[in-house]
Write a protein that holds these residues in place. Structure first.
Motif, PDB file in Angstrom:
ATOM      1  N   GLU A  45      42.030 -53.585 -16.153  1.00  0.00           N
ATOM      2  CA  GLU A  45      41.953 -53.505 -17.616  1.00  0.00           C
ATOM      3  C   GLU A  45      43.147 -54.193 -18.272  1.00  0.00           C
ATOM      4  O   GLU A  45      42.996 -54.918 -19.265  1.00  0.00           O
ATOM      5  N   LYS A  46      44.341 -53.990 -17.718  1.00  0.00           N
ATOM      6  CA  LYS A  46      45.531 -54.640 -18.279  1.00  0.00           C
ATOM      7  C   LYS A  46      45.405 -56.159 -18.206  1.00  0.00           C
ATOM      8  O   LYS A  46      45.707 -56.873 -19.171  1.00  0.00           O
ATOM      9  N   ALA A  47      44.950 -56.645 -17.054  1.00  0.00           N
ATOM     10  CA  ALA A  47      44.830 -58.094 -16.872  1.00  0.00           C
ATOM     11  C   ALA A  47      43.754 -58.680 -17.782  1.00  0.00           C
ATOM     12  O   ALA A  47      43.939 -59.757 -18.369  1.00  0.00           O
ATOM     13  N   VAL A  48      42.638 -57.977 -17.911  1.00  0.00           N
ATOM     14  CA  VAL A  48      41.550 -58.469 -18.761  1.00  0.00           C
ATOM     15  C   VAL A  48      41.956 -58.419 -20.231  1.00  0.00           C
ATOM     16  O   VAL A  48      41.639 -59.332 -21.010  1.00  0.00           O
ATOM     17  N   THR A  49      42.676 -57.371 -20.623  1.00  0.00           N
ATOM     18  CA  THR A  49      43.140 -57.263 -22.013  1.00  0.00           C
ATOM     19  C   THR A  49      44.056 -58.431 -22.361  1.00  0.00           C
ATOM     20  O   THR A  49      44.025 -58.962 -23.475  1.00  0.00           O
ATOM     21  N   LYS A  50      44.872 -58.850 -21.387  1.00  0.00           N
ATOM     22  CA  LYS A  50      45.746 -60.005 -21.605  1.00  0.00           C
ATOM     23  C   LYS A  50      44.900 -61.258 -21.863  1.00  0.00           C
ATOM     24  O   LYS A  50      45.216 -62.070 -22.739  1.00  0.00           O
ATOM     25  N   LEU A  51      43.811 -61.399 -21.105  1.00  0.00           N
ATOM     26  CA  LEU A  51      42.920 -62.545 -21.321  1.00  0.00           C
ATOM     27  C   LEU A  51      42.261 -62.486 -22.694  1.00  0.00           C
ATOM     28  O   LEU A  51      42.090 -63.507 -23.362  1.00  0.00           O
ATOM     29  N   LEU A  52      41.884 -61.278 -23.098  1.00  0.00           N
ATOM     30  CA  LEU A  52      41.204 -61.115 -24.380  1.00  0.00           C
ATOM     31  C   LEU A  52      42.139 -61.377 -25.551  1.00  0.00           C
ATOM     32  O   LEU A  52      41.688 -61.723 -26.646  1.00  0.00           O
ATOM     33  N   GLY A  53      43.424 -61.174 -25.329  1.00  0.00           N
ATOM     34  CA  GLY A  53      44.385 -61.345 -26.411  1.00  0.00           C
ATOM     35  C   GLY A  53      44.370 -60.192 -27.384  1.00  0.00           C
ATOM     36  O   GLY A  53      44.795 -60.334 -28.536  1.00  0.00           O
ATOM     37  N   GLY A  54      43.877 -59.054 -26.943  1.00  0.00           N
ATOM     38  CA  GLY A  54      43.812 -57.890 -27.824  1.00  0.00           C
ATOM     39  C   GLY A  54      42.719 -56.944 -27.373  1.00  0.00           C
ATOM     40  O   GLY A  54      42.254 -56.999 -26.229  1.00  0.00           O
ATOM     41  N   LYS A 121      38.840 -47.668 -21.757  1.00  0.00           N
ATOM     42  CA  LYS A 121      39.095 -46.822 -20.587  1.00  0.00           C
ATOM     43  C   LYS A 121      38.272 -47.331 -19.411  1.00  0.00           C
ATOM     44  O   LYS A 121      37.286 -46.720 -18.999  1.00  0.00           O
ATOM     45  N   LEU A 122      38.682 -48.466 -18.864  1.00  0.00           N
ATOM     46  CA  LEU A 122      37.944 -49.040 -17.745  1.00  0.00           C
ATOM     47  C   LEU A 122      38.016 -48.144 -16.509  1.00  0.00           C
ATOM     48  O   LEU A 122      37.162 -48.230 -15.622  1.00  0.00           O
ATOM     49  N   ALA A 123      39.011 -47.258 -16.477  1.00  0.00           N
ATOM     50  CA  ALA A 123      39.126 -46.325 -15.355  1.00  0.00           C
ATOM     51  C   ALA A 123      37.928 -45.379 -15.278  1.00  0.00           C
ATOM     52  O   ALA A 123      37.713 -44.733 -14.245  1.00  0.00           O
ATOM     53  N   ARG A 124      37.136 -45.313 -16.340  1.00  0.00           N
ATOM     54  CA  ARG A 124      35.921 -44.491 -16.301  1.00  0.00           C
ATOM     55  C   ARG A 124      34.953 -44.977 -15.216  1.00  0.00           C
ATOM     56  O   ARG A 124      34.089 -44.227 -14.770  1.00  0.00           O
ATOM     57  N   LEU A 125      35.090 -46.234 -14.825  1.00  0.00           N
ATOM     58  CA  LEU A 125      34.230 -46.743 -13.757  1.00  0.00           C
ATOM     59  C   LEU A 125      34.480 -45.997 -12.454  1.00  0.00           C
ATOM     60  O   LEU A 125      33.563 -45.825 -11.649  1.00  0.00           O
ATOM     61  N   GLU A 126      35.712 -45.567 -12.247  1.00  0.00           N
ATOM     62  CA  GLU A 126      35.997 -44.795 -11.036  1.00  0.00           C
ATOM     63  C   GLU A 126      35.334 -43.426 -11.112  1.00  0.00           C
ATOM     64  O   GLU A 126      34.856 -42.902 -10.100  1.00  0.00           O
ATOM     65  N   ASP A 127      35.286 -42.847 -12.313  1.00  0.00           N
ATOM     66  CA  ASP A 127      34.572 -41.574 -12.477  1.00  0.00           C
ATOM     67  C   ASP A 127      33.087 -41.756 -12.178  1.00  0.00           C
ATOM     68  O   ASP A 127      32.464 -40.911 -11.521  1.00  0.00           O
ATOM     69  N   LEU A 128      32.535 -42.868 -12.662  1.00  0.00           N
ATOM     70  CA  LEU A 128      31.128 -43.158 -12.402  1.00  0.00           C
ATOM     71  C   LEU A 128      30.894 -43.370 -10.912  1.00  0.00           C
ATOM     72  O   LEU A 128      29.913 -42.870 -10.341  1.00  0.00           O
TER      73      LEU A 128
END
Length: 440
Positions: A45-54, A121-128
């Motif tokens: 999520e951190k890496a993708v957010t950096k790509l998104l620029g926000g 909250k991309l970590a929700r994928l781990e819950d799934l």
């Protein structure tokens, strides 16, 4: 263009490309290779957010493309851990859904990722993933909630597609008054009516079919809120609402056939009509016939339409402006399987349709192609069956669209499994629509 690596159950091309592009973008952004299949979701999520620029924005196309890449990675993790596989599914935004071999579990990785990223909250994928792991564990060890008995053969993409991909179509005519009264009825009353009809079918349903319908329809209705009309609960049970409308309100219709057959053979026959002359054939078309191509397939491919048809749109026959809702409540449903069709374009063509004349023009075209190819015509069982099926469907459609007055012409999508049970469902529908006989 890169191709998915060979495997038992291939990844959809567009998903693979999105995942590859995301991996390349992350490697460039991070200055090193980024392992999408093993990195913790918080790091992804951190890496993708950096790509998104926000922040992630669900309506931006470039953000959706990144989400599809993440979805591909999530699916790859499920495949590695549980042998999950993609199967075609027209209801899914990505055109395919993930299935699992040991239990009937369907997962839309793209939908899951969009929800998680939309909440930051991309970590929700781990819950799934943990929920899926738990469900599959119950199946493996025969827990109380096991989805299938031990020893049952594993499911594959073909099984899932048959059960869940709505790849079959039929046209039906609904009585609008019955549609309205049915959807405005309470679920408990509908459940009683269906259960009563299951006991009055002629001939009687086999016990296993009766039990299946009770489980799929009666019990599903009973699980809805008893005090609210069905129309107020369509978001909760859209497939059930569509099915009940079909069972109670359908007063005419066609048989079921694969979408591709309607699109590529049946409806083109209607728009081509009965031409007196055929166009010149090019070398490729003659060669195709010489190599065994079915004359009917060549006919709909080569002969131009005598009547104008939309270049785009549904089935190459309906503009999007000719598509509507069978009931206003369905406006709250995302992926509809029952839609109303404006029959104005088709009615004049159907009124002119004559199955004998259409069969004759196909025979004349076959002789024409055979002469050009210097090859005698030999009707194949497959070609004969295909033409007969197309003519029967068009005859059904003509009868439904031109003789039922005041009805709503609708297009209904079904899975292969639903299409196979349509004959049994017709018995229930007749019992449901017929009056009860009360002895005094």
């Amino acid at each position: 263009m890169a191709q998915p690596a060979p495997q038992a159950h291939p990844v959809p091309q567009h998903v693979f490309q999105a995942q590859s592009q995301l991996a390349a973008a992350l490697a460039q952004s991070e200055g090193q290779a980024f392992d999408l299949l093993k990195a913790p979701w918080a790091d992804v999520e951190k890496a993708v957010t950096k790509l998104l620029g926000g922040a992630f924005q669900v309506n931006r196309q470039e953000h959706q493309a990144l989400a599809l890449g993440v979805a591909g990675a999530f699916a790859s993790r499920m495949a590695a851990e549980h042998q999950a596989f993609w199967f075609p599914n027209r209801d899914s935004p990505e055109g395919a859904t993930l299935g699992f071999p040991q239990a009937i579990i369907m997962l839309s990785p793209f939908g899951a990722v969009m929800d998680a990223m939309g909440q930051g909250k991309l970590a929700r994928l781990e819950d799934l993933a943990a929920d899926i792991r738990r469900s599959l564990g119950q199946v493996r060890f025969g827990g109380a909630n096991a989805a299938a008995p031990l020893g049952q053969p594993n499911l594959g993409p073909v099984d899932y597609q048959r059960l869940f991909d709505p790849g079959f179509l039929q046209f039906v005519v609904l009585d609008p008054n019955k549609t309205k009264s049915t959807l405005e009825a309470k679920p408990d009353a509908l459940a009683r009516d269906v259960k009563d009809a299951l006991g009055r079918t002629q001939p009687p349903l086999p016990p296993e079919a009766k039990q299946q319908f009770e489980g799929q329809i009666v019990m599903s209705l009973q699980r809805l809120e008893a005090t609210k009309p069905l129309a107020d609960q369509v978001e909760r049970a859209p497939r059930l609402a569509e099915l009940i409308a079909h069972m109670v309100a359908t007063v005419g219709g066609t048989g079921c056939a694969p979408e591709e057959f309607w699109h590529e053979i049946v409806l083109p026959l209607l728009f081509i009509g009965v031409p007196q002359q055929f166009p010149p054939l090019d070398e490729d078309e003659v060669q195709a016939f010489q190599q065994g191509a079915e004359p009917l397939a060549l006919f709909v491919d080569v002969v131009p339409h005598s009547h104008p048809a939309p270049e785009e749109g549904l089935l190459g026959a309906f503009e999007m402006t000719e598509i509507g809702l069978a009931h206003p409540a369905f406006a709250r449903v995302g992926a509809l399987r029952l839609i109303q069709i404006n029959p104005a374009r088709l009615k004049p063509l159907l009124e002119q349709f004559d199955p004998d004349k259409t069969a004759d023009v196909v025979r004349r075209f076959t002789a024409y192609v055979a002469e050009k190819a210097g090859k005698p015509t030999e009707e194949t069982p497959q070609g004969k069956e295909m033409l007969q099926a197309a003519l029967m469907l068009l005859s059904d459609l003509k009868r439904a669209a031109t003789t039922v007055q005041g009805g709503q012409l609708c297009l209904r999508r079904l899975t292969e499994a639903e299409a196979a049970s349509e004959q049994a469902l017709a018995l229930v529908r007749r019992a449901l629509q017929g009056g009860r006989i009360i002895l005094t």
